[in-house]
Design a protein around this motif. Structure first.
Motif, PDB file in Angstrom:
ATOM      1  N   GLU A  22       0.825  -1.211   0.000  1.00 54.69           N
ATOM      2  CA  GLU A  22       0.000   0.000   0.000  1.00 54.69           C
ATOM      3  C   GLU A  22       0.860   1.263   0.000  1.00 54.69           C
ATOM      4  O   GLU A  22       0.643   2.185  -0.770  1.00 54.69           O
ATOM      5  N   LYS A  23       1.862   1.316   0.889  1.00 55.78           N
ATOM      6  CA  LYS A  23       2.792   2.436   0.974  1.00 55.78           C
ATOM      7  C   LYS A  23       4.177   1.887   1.285  1.00 55.78           C
ATOM      8  O   LYS A  23       4.306   0.863   1.954  1.00 55.78           O
ATOM      9  N   THR A  25       8.322   3.205   2.327  1.00 51.09           N
ATOM     10  CA  THR A  25       9.366   4.190   2.575  1.00 51.09           C
ATOM     11  C   THR A  25      10.558   3.436   3.143  1.00 51.09           C
ATOM     12  O   THR A  25      10.598   2.201   3.134  1.00 51.09           O
ATOM     13  N   GLN A  61       3.448  -2.324  10.565  1.00 51.66           N
ATOM     14  CA  GLN A  61       4.389  -2.046   9.485  1.00 51.66           C
ATOM     15  C   GLN A  61       5.267  -3.266   9.287  1.00 51.66           C
ATOM     16  O   GLN A  61       5.781  -3.826  10.266  1.00 51.66           O
ATOM     17  N   ILE A  84       4.475   1.825  -7.247  1.00 46.17           N
ATOM     18  CA  ILE A  84       4.093   2.018  -5.850  1.00 46.17           C
ATOM     19  C   ILE A  84       4.104   3.501  -5.476  1.00 46.17           C
ATOM     20  O   ILE A  84       3.192   4.008  -4.825  1.00 46.17           O
ATOM     21  N   GLU A  86       6.721   6.928  -4.228  1.00 48.15           N
ATOM     22  CA  GLU A  86       7.427   7.255  -2.988  1.00 48.15           C
ATOM     23  C   GLU A  86       6.454   7.747  -1.920  1.00 48.15           C
ATOM     24  O   GLU A  86       5.438   8.369  -2.215  1.00 48.15           O
ATOM     25  N   ALA A  87       6.803   7.468  -0.664  1.00 47.12           N
ATOM     26  CA  ALA A  87       5.973   7.888   0.466  1.00 47.12           C
ATOM     27  C   ALA A  87       6.884   8.277   1.624  1.00 47.12           C
ATOM     28  O   ALA A  87       8.041   7.853   1.696  1.00 47.12           O
ATOM     29  N   SER A  88       6.367   9.108   2.498  1.00 40.37           N
ATOM     30  CA  SER A  88       7.117   9.505   3.685  1.00 40.37           C
ATOM     31  C   SER A  88       6.832   8.511   4.816  1.00 40.37           C
ATOM     32  O   SER A  88       5.925   7.674   4.722  1.00 40.37           O
ATOM     33  N   ASP A  91       3.335   8.916   5.909  1.00 44.22           N
ATOM     34  CA  ASP A  91       2.365   8.264   5.022  1.00 44.22           C
ATOM     35  C   ASP A  91       2.210   6.787   5.379  1.00 44.22           C
ATOM     36  O   ASP A  91       1.098   6.253   5.424  1.00 44.22           O
ATOM     37  N   VAL A  92       3.347   6.126   5.616  1.00 42.29           N
ATOM     38  CA  VAL A  92       3.311   4.709   5.972  1.00 42.29           C
ATOM     39  C   VAL A  92       2.655   4.524   7.333  1.00 42.29           C
ATOM     40  O   VAL A  92       1.867   3.593   7.540  1.00 42.29           O
ATOM     41  N   ALA A  95      -1.091   4.910   6.929  1.00 44.68           N
ATOM     42  CA  ALA A  95      -1.681   3.730   6.291  1.00 44.68           C
ATOM     43  C   ALA A  95      -1.727   2.551   7.261  1.00 44.68           C
ATOM     44  O   ALA A  95      -2.692   1.784   7.288  1.00 44.68           O
TER      45      ALA A  95
END
Length: 477
Positions: A22-23, A25, A61, A84, A86-88, A91-92, A95
């Motif tokens: 989903e996310k 990093t 996570q 996918i 990029e995410a911070s 963000d993770v 989620a």
């Protein structure tokens, strides 16, 4: 061409495919992923990838240990080869938090508030440890401290103490900044709120008990009601609850006050109303609640120190796995805020050492070169206070080293609890943690360190060698 294209495809396949992510990093050593379904992960296949040094799941996570430097390139390759995006880290976290139960959300909230201020607290703890070396009697002489032996160092010691103790003296300001920001308000107002609660014109919280006994607690008369004019130095709960009220009130006002006059209305009204509520209602209730919580822990360690130390040493590492150890940060800060010191944090430091010792033993147990290398580097990391590589990359992966580590930590925790070991502050975990211990307890803590070093290492080594011999016998049969 991506440098780690083959490995990225292998990792994705083991994780259940690109669609299961989903996310994504990364941090210094690990990929941090919010997965749609962790049951789809094939851990054996994942950890068979040559660049993967381990994996674990915590706080919803899924984290893949790759190593410093390499993880940066792997993440870039993953972003290049997939859709996918990029995410911070936030963000993770967001989620992941959707899958959390109410208790996990509460612990995550505490973590989000306290983790940003930890660098200031740990730095203060290290400096207080340096001050302990200078001003603690019995370290370099049986009766005298270093500054008493060499008075020319006294001024430096006093200056270091002021620099070090500032973070604890103004702890509500740090918590106010982080908490109001976490609740969606203006962090600057959070700082002001925290400073209000430690204003020098208020009765210092540390002098409250004596003033109450003498009947000299100052009061304000508000419409016929007496309100105690006391500060909340070293207190955690009052500023936490007040920050929540301040942030929500500020947001409520911003939605209803015209932009042209927001500067004149929002902050003054929010601070005034929150301040009144805090001194009249929030402060007295949470002050009593906070003292009650710390009182329970203090009672347990005073009356049944062996049980308290054993249980906390036994549970701390499993709490880290679940993320619930963050809840005890508030208790540690509350205990240090009273000025007496914390008996919980020293056990944390020994737990770090125990995890490192168990991982170090795996260097001599495992026949796999990658495991040997990971065990050695992660053990060193744990001895310096960072246990994640040892705990998740080695000990939990093989299970029995983790059990041996918590056995050693529980015995060491019981020993130092019986001896009443206290830390003046939260500092760096592991072996450097001794600097945060009040000097009169250094010998007992040092013995506790030896227990945490030796017991997990020996248990892991003996059990691991026994397993190895059994596997050899089975192969021969």
């Amino acid at each position: 061409m991506a440098k780690y294209e083959k490995q990225v495809h292998e990792i994705l396949e083991a994780l259940g495919g690109e669609d299961n992510i989903e996310k994504a990093t990364h941090c210094v050593t690990r990929l941090r992923l919010a997965l749609k379904d962790e049951d789809l992960v094939d851990t054996d296949k994942l950890e068979a990838v040559d660049i993967v040094k381990g994996s674990f799941s915590a706080n919803n996570q899924f984290q893949v240990i790759i190593g410093q430097g390499t993880v940066d390139q792997v993440y870039r390759d993953m972003m290049e080869l997939t859709n996918i995006g990029e995410a911070s880290k936030d963000d993770v976290k967001d989620a992941s938090s959707k899958k959390m139960n109410p208790l996990q959300r509460a612990v995550k909230l505490l973590a989000d508030i306290f983790i940003p201020i930890l660098p200031a607290i740990v730095t203060a703890g290290l400096l207080l440890g340096l001050n302990n070396v200078l001003a603690g009697p019995g370290i370099f002489d049986e009766e005298l401290s270093l500054v008493e032996m060499y008075p020319q160092w006294a001024g430096l010691a006093d200056m270091i103490e002021i620099i070090a103790s500032a973070a604890f003296a103004f702890l509500p300001a740090l918590i106010g900044w982080s908490a109001v920001r976490r609740f969606g308000g203006s962090d600057l107002l959070g700082i002001v709120l925290g400073l209000i609660l430690v204003h020098p014109d208020l009765l210092n919280a540390w002098a409250y008990a004596d003033a109450q006994e003498a009947g000299e607690v100052p009061v304000w008369n508000l419409f016929g009601f007496d309100v105690e004019a006391i500060g909340y130095q070293g207190q955690v709960l009052p500023v936490l609850f007040a920050s929540f009220v301040l942030a929500k009130l500020e947001l409520w006002l911003r939605e209803r006050i015209p932009d042209a006059i927001q500067l004149l209305v929002v902050a003054p009204v929010a601070l005034l109303v929150t301040g009144l509520l805090t001194f009249v209602i929030i402060g007295p209730i949470t002050f009593a609640l906070g003292n009650g919580i710390t009182g329970v822990f203090t009672w347990l360690f005073d009356v049944l120190p062996a049980l308290g130390g054993f249980v906390y040493g036994l549970l701390y590492a499993p709490l880290v796995v679940t993320g619930m150890h963050h809840a005890f940060l508030a208790v540690d800060l509350q205990l240090t805020g009273t000025g007496d010191g914390t008996f919980l944090w020293p056990i944390l430091a020994l737990s770090n050492i125990a995890q490192g010792s168990a991982a170090l033993a795996m260097m001599f147990v495992s026949r796999n070169d990658n495991i040997k290398g990971l065990s050695g580097t992660s053990a060193l990391s744990a001895y310096l206070g960072v246990t994640e590589p040892a705990m998740f990359g080695v000990n939990i992966r093989f299970k029995f080293p983790f059990i041996c580590a918590i056995i050693g930590a529980s015995i060491a925790g019981m020993f130092i609890a019986i001896n009443g070991v206290l830390a003046e502050s939260i500092g760096v975990g592991g072996i450097p943690g001794i600097l945060s211990i009040i000097p009169q307890y250094w010998l007992a803590f040092f013995i506790g360190m030896l227990i945490a070093l030796i017991v997990p290492f020996v248990l892991t080594l003996i059990y691991g060698k026994t397993l190895a011999k059994r596997s050899i016998i089975k192969e021969e049969q």
